[in-house]
Write an enzyme that holds these catalytic residues in place. Structure first.
Site, PDB file in Angstrom:
ATOM      1  N   GLY A 286       0.839  -1.192   0.000  1.00 46.04           N
ATOM      2  CA  GLY A 286       0.000   0.000   0.000  1.00 46.04           C
ATOM      3  C   GLY A 286       0.871   1.237   0.000  1.00 46.04           C
ATOM      4  O   GLY A 286       2.076   1.191   0.248  1.00 46.04           O
ATOM      5  N   SER A 287       0.258   2.358  -0.312  1.00 48.87           N
ATOM      6  CA  SER A 287       1.022   3.604  -0.339  1.00 48.87           C
ATOM      7  C   SER A 287       0.112   4.766   0.011  1.00 48.87           C
ATOM      8  O   SER A 287      -1.111   4.695  -0.120  1.00 48.87           O
ATOM      9  CB  SER A 287       1.641   3.830  -1.724  1.00 48.87           C
ATOM     10  OG  SER A 287       0.634   3.886  -2.719  1.00 48.87           O
ATOM     11  N   GLY A 288       0.717   5.835   0.520  1.00 48.47           N
ATOM     12  CA  GLY A 288      -0.011   7.040   0.873  1.00 48.47           C
ATOM     13  C   GLY A 288       0.820   8.266   0.556  1.00 48.47           C
ATOM     14  O   GLY A 288       1.843   8.195  -0.129  1.00 48.47           O
TER      15      GLY A 288
ATOM     16  N   VAL B 201       4.499   1.076   1.628  1.00 44.04           N
ATOM     17  CA  VAL B 201       4.752  -0.092   2.460  1.00 44.04           C
ATOM     18  C   VAL B 201       4.998  -1.294   1.554  1.00 44.04           C
ATOM     19  O   VAL B 201       4.214  -1.576   0.650  1.00 44.04           O
ATOM     20  CB  VAL B 201       3.568  -0.379   3.406  1.00 44.04           C
ATOM     21  CG1 VAL B 201       3.883  -1.581   4.299  1.00 44.04           C
ATOM     22  CG2 VAL B 201       3.261   0.846   4.264  1.00 44.04           C
TER      23      VAL B 201
ATOM     24  N   LYS C 182       8.027   0.012   5.927  1.00 46.73           N
ATOM     25  CA  LYS C 182       7.352   1.284   5.702  1.00 46.73           C
ATOM     26  C   LYS C 182       8.406   2.336   5.355  1.00 46.73           C
ATOM     27  O   LYS C 182       9.134   2.817   6.222  1.00 46.73           O
ATOM     28  CB  LYS C 182       6.567   1.693   6.953  1.00 46.73           C
ATOM     29  CG  LYS C 182       5.732   2.941   6.794  1.00 46.73           C
ATOM     30  CD  LYS C 182       4.883   3.178   8.049  1.00 46.73           C
ATOM     31  CE  LYS C 182       3.980   4.385   7.882  1.00 46.73           C
ATOM     32  NZ  LYS C 182       3.108   4.586   9.074  1.00 46.73           N
TER      33      LYS C 182
ATOM     34  N   ASP D 228      -5.695   9.370  14.061  1.00 49.80           N
ATOM     35  CA  ASP D 228      -6.073   9.058  12.674  1.00 49.80           C
ATOM     36  C   ASP D 228      -6.613   7.637  12.581  1.00 49.80           C
ATOM     37  O   ASP D 228      -6.219   6.867  11.701  1.00 49.80           O
ATOM     38  CB  ASP D 228      -4.871   9.227  11.746  1.00 49.80           C
ATOM     39  CG  ASP D 228      -5.283   9.316  10.278  1.00 49.80           C
ATOM     40  OD1 ASP D 228      -6.476   9.594  10.003  1.00 49.80           O
ATOM     41  OD2 ASP D 228      -4.424   9.082   9.413  1.00 49.80           O
TER      42      ASP D 228
END
Length: 888
Positions: free
Chosen positions: A597-599, A604, A618, A713
């Site tokens: 996943g990524s943000g 990650v 990460k 969050d």
């Protein structure tokens, strides 16, 4: 002589298990047979075709309780003399042939097979039929509108436990000699018809459908029509959507009525006093409705009453003392109402009691002493009230009780040592009270004990070693007490997590890293003795010692909370130092195929370290000071905390150009994936387990440390699931760490839209209440499968207001995830009540004022209570006949 040579034989009966294999061929030599009874054997295979051609005189065929497969063919029409056809409890499949309707059948029974398709219309034109038993199959389609017009001799009709749809045709009432009518469970809809013409009716079972009351009247008038049925013994209408008021005319039901079941029907209004006229009533099921008002005192007139189920309603007032007149009363369930006052003393005189549930009301005062003398009582639940007082030695008189729940009250004093003589106890819940003293060693004598919860009390001293001998113990919790000494390691104790022991005075362990070694604990005990000597030291010296202690604490706290440098991070003892090169090799040079996943701040990657350990790497996007700060915050927090429900950090890699955290790999991905992917599914209980996991993690962050951590969050994508589907909270990139005494702060960092508390989004104020709000939103999302940013929400409608409206209108099924709750589900009422409780709790988390929101400590306890209630309700679920069954 062989049976096959008996050419004039008319009756062949070999019941009782002596036959195996396929249908015996010698039968077809016996063309004179009138009756064949081969029931209760182990015959297998399909029915031979010869049975239709070589037995022309056959009138009665009994083959129930075998293992026959296949189906019936059109050739059955050749058996023109057939009157009785019994094929129940086999493995037959296929559709029923139309030719059955051409015979002169009087009784047909194909119960409990796997037959499907529509029921042939011709079968409802059988004027000779007396009994038709088609239940427990997979028949579908509508019932013909003319049903009943030709069934002039029909006495018993069983169509339950199928998949029939449409309305119940009013023409059924033309079958005027019906004594038993069973149509539930199915998927029937529409209003319940007037059954008043069925004057000989004894048993009416239409439960577990989608039937309603008449829209033109708030009263359920079909009940009034049943007053014409003067032989009625049983009424089962449970788990429908009646949504109306019980008429006073129910008091005019047949004096023969023994069982009245109408649970889970959205019945509202008061229970009519006239119910006291039903002098033969033994079972009364009105639980899981919306009944209001008082419990009728007239129930005391029903001297044959054995079971009263009124739980999960909105009844208030006192528990009427008139119930004490019911000398045969075995089960009394009044849970989850709004009853107040004290428990009537006379209830302790009812020696017939087996199960007494008064939990989740507003009862107060002390428990009548004679209640502890009910020697035949099996289950007692007084939890979630305001009861007080101490437990007497006479508690040992509950000799056969297996479930005892006194949690969430104000009981005080010691637990009597005589409790250890209650040898039948399986579950003992004393949590959230004011009990004190030591935990009795005698509890180790209760060999059958599976669950023991003593949390949130004032117990002191040691955890008894005798508890190690409880070989069946599965759940154990002594957290939030004043216990000290070593945590036992024998028996089942190796299976209990740290959660079972948190927040005590001085517990220690040589095997649990969350607790100090017992050597250090002994030093702490010695320091207590030193403090005890302080009263003999002159006051000036005491002041000096106190000032020095404060100074030392301040220095240590500054060391604990100092900001980590951007490079050369000092790792915790358990952290590993991992080089950039090792990470490159572990992730195939940070290959896109390894991305989990990524943000905006990071990506990650899945990786495998040189020692074979699977990890999640990460990698922070090294672009701004904000990213560096996020990395530093996450390092600081994850290096100082450790909890079963938090993602564990393994190590880090940091230099001037690269920053990465190496985290425990979560093979089942995120909660978000499980909620929104079509390839995954979480049922009600699994979602509840995950919600409890997250609540425990937040409770630990807010209340379980010497400092406070705010996540800031919380959302489904930040909740990860390990190999055992245990929820782990991760991503502390914008978390806040408070010192002692701090509870609120301002920040310029914004969390995810939709999950932020109002005060966070408008003023940047963060507090533990903000995490509670985010948790509330996540709870709603988990059970509605709707993101707070879903397209259906905007300025006028939000996820919160959408669910709130459904709760007010009692229409939660309209907002709950359609895959989670269907009216045709087994235990629908229990599931609906569970989800209702969860959504209601979520709304308490979402109160606009942060000062009025509940704490995560209370949220966790409430969720555990909801789970316990749900498991108990489904374990005591009611079957198709409304009887309680002991299976989950």
């Amino acid at each position: 002589m062989e049976i096959g040579n008996l050419t004039r034989l008319e009756i062949l009966s070999i019941p009782g298990g002596s036959l195996t294999g396929i249908f015996p061929s010698f039968v077809f030599n016996l063309s004179t047979l009138n009756i064949i009874n081969l029931a209760n054997n182990s015959l297998s295979g399909s029915l031979p075709v010869d049975i239709y051609h070589k037995l022309p005189k056959l009138e009665e065929l009994y083959l129930s309780f075998n293992q026959l497969t296949g189906g019936l063919t059109a050739n059955i029409g050749n058996l023109t003399r057939l009157k009785y056809l019994f094929l129940a409890n086999n493995r037959l499949t296929g559709e029923l042939p139309d030719e059955l309707g051409n015979l002169k059948l009087e009784k047909v029974n194909v119960n409990n097979n796997s037959l499907f398709g529509t029921i042939p219309i011709s079968m409802f034109n059988l004027s000779t039929i007396k009994m038709m038993e088609l239940s427990a199959n997979q028949f579908s389609g509508h019932l013909p509108s003319t049903i009943g017009l030709s069934l002039s001799n029909l006495e018993e009709l069983y169509l339950g436990d199928n998949r029939l749809t449409g309305v119940i045709p009013s023409s059924i009432t033309n079958a005027s000699i019906l004594t038993i009518l069973d149509m539930g469970p199915n998927f029937l809809t529409g209003a319940v018809p007037n059954f008043g013409n069925l004057r000989l009716l004894k048993r009416l079972l239409i439960g577990e459908n989608n039937l309603t009351g008449e829209s033109s009247s708030p009263e359920l008038r079909f009940f009034s029509s049943l007053t014409n049925c003067r032989y009625l013994e049983l009424i089962e209408v449970s788990l429908n959507q009646l949504n109306g008021i019980l008429p006073a005319s129910i008091g005019n039901f047949s004096i023969s009525l023994q069982v009245f079941r109408a649970f889970g029907c959205q019945i509202n209004g008061a229970i009519p006093d006239e119910i006291g006229n039903l002098s033969s009533l033994a079972d009364l099921y009105l639980d899981s409705n919306q009944l209001t008002g008082f419990i009728p005192r007239t129930l005391g007139k029903l001297r044959r009453l054995q079971r009263i189920y009124l739980e999960y309603n909105k009844l208030d007032g006192f528990i009427p003392a008139e119930l004490c007149q019911l000398s045969n009363l075995g089960d009394l369930y009044l849970s989850n109402n709004m009853l107040y006052g004290s428990i009537p003393t006379c209830l302790g005189e009812l020696k017939s009691f087996r199960r007494l549930y008064l939990d989740s009301n507003k009862l107060e005062s002390t428990v009548p002493l004679n209640l502890w003398n009910l020697e035949d009582l099996l289950e007692l639940n007084l939890s979630s009230n305001s009861l007080r007082g101490s437990l007497p030695l006479d508690i040992k008189n509950l000799k056969v009780v297996n479930q005892l729940d006194l949690s969430q009250n104000q009981f005080s004093g010691d637990i009597p040592t005589s409790t250890g003589s209650m040898q039948s106890l399986v579950s003992l819940f004393f949590a959230h009270n004011k009990f004190q003293g030591s935990i009795p060693e005698s509890l180790g004598n209760i060999r059958s004990l599976e669950s023991l919860d003593l949390s949130y009390n004032n117990f002191s001293g040691l955890i008894p070693k005798s508890l190690e001998t409880l070989n069946y113990l599965q759940y154990f919790d002594v957290s939030h007490n004043r216990l000290e000494g070593e945590i036992p390691v024998g028996g089942r104790f190796a299976n209990f997590t740290a959660q079972s022991f948190l927040q005590n005075y001085a517990l220690c362990s040589e095997t649990r890293p969350q607790f100090p070694h017992c050597g250090k604990s002994l030093e702490r005990s010695k320091s207590k003795n030193v403090v005890g000597l302080m009263k003999y030291i002159p006051p000036p010296i005491i002041v000096l010692i106190f000032a020095m202690s404060i100074t030392l604490l301040i220095v240590r706290r500054r060391k604990t909370y100092r900001q980590l440098p951007t490079s050369g991070i000092s790792l915790g003892v358990a952290w590993r130092r991992i080089s950039y090169q090792e990470l490159r090799e572990a992730t195939n040079d940070f290959s896109e195929t390894n991305i989990l996943g990524s943000g905006s701040f990071c990506s990650v990657y899945e990786g495998t370290l040189s020692d074979g350990l699977n990890v999640a790497v990460k990698v922070f996007n090294f672009q701004s000071e904000r990213v560096t700060k996020s990395f530093d915050i996450e390092c600081k927090i994850l290096s100082t905390i450790r909890h079963r429900n938090l993602v564990r950090i393994i190590g880090c890699c940091s230099n001037t150009e690269f920053k990465a955290l190496i985290l425990e790999y979560m093979p089942n991905g995120s909660l978000e994936k499980w909620l929104y992917s079509h390839n995954y599914f979480l049922d009600i209980l699994k979602r509840l387990d995950i919600a409890i996991d997250v609540a425990l993690a937040l409770e630990y962050l807010h209340h379980g440390l010497t400092f406070t951590v705010l996540h800031c969050d919380l959302k489904p994508s930040n909740v990860l699931l390990d190999q055992d589907m245990v929820g782990r909270v991760g991503d502390f990139g914008i978390a806040k760490l408070f010192g002692q005494g701090e509870s609120i702060a301002q920040t310029k960092t914004l969390a995810t839209i939709g999950y932020m508390a109002p005060e966070y989004g408008s003023e940047g104020i963060v507090s533990t209440s903000g995490d509670v709000y985010s948790f509330g939103i996540m709870l709603l999302e988990m059970y509605t499968r709707k993101k707070p940013t879903d397209a259906i929400f905007g300025e006028k409608l939000s996820l919160k207001s959408w669910v709130s409206h459904s709760l007010d209108e009692n229409k939660i099924i309209e907002v709950v995830d359609a895959n989670l709750l269907r009216r045709e589900d087994t235990n629908f009422s229990a599931k609906e009540q569970c989800v209702l409780s969860i959504l209601a709790l979520a709304m308490e988390c979402l109160i606009n004022s942060p000062m009025e929101r509940i704490s995560m400590r209370e949220v966790g306890a409430r969720l555990e209570k909801i789970k316990t209630t749900f498991l108990r309700t489904t374990k005591d679920a009611k079957d198709g006949n409304g009887k309680k069954i002991n299976e989950y």
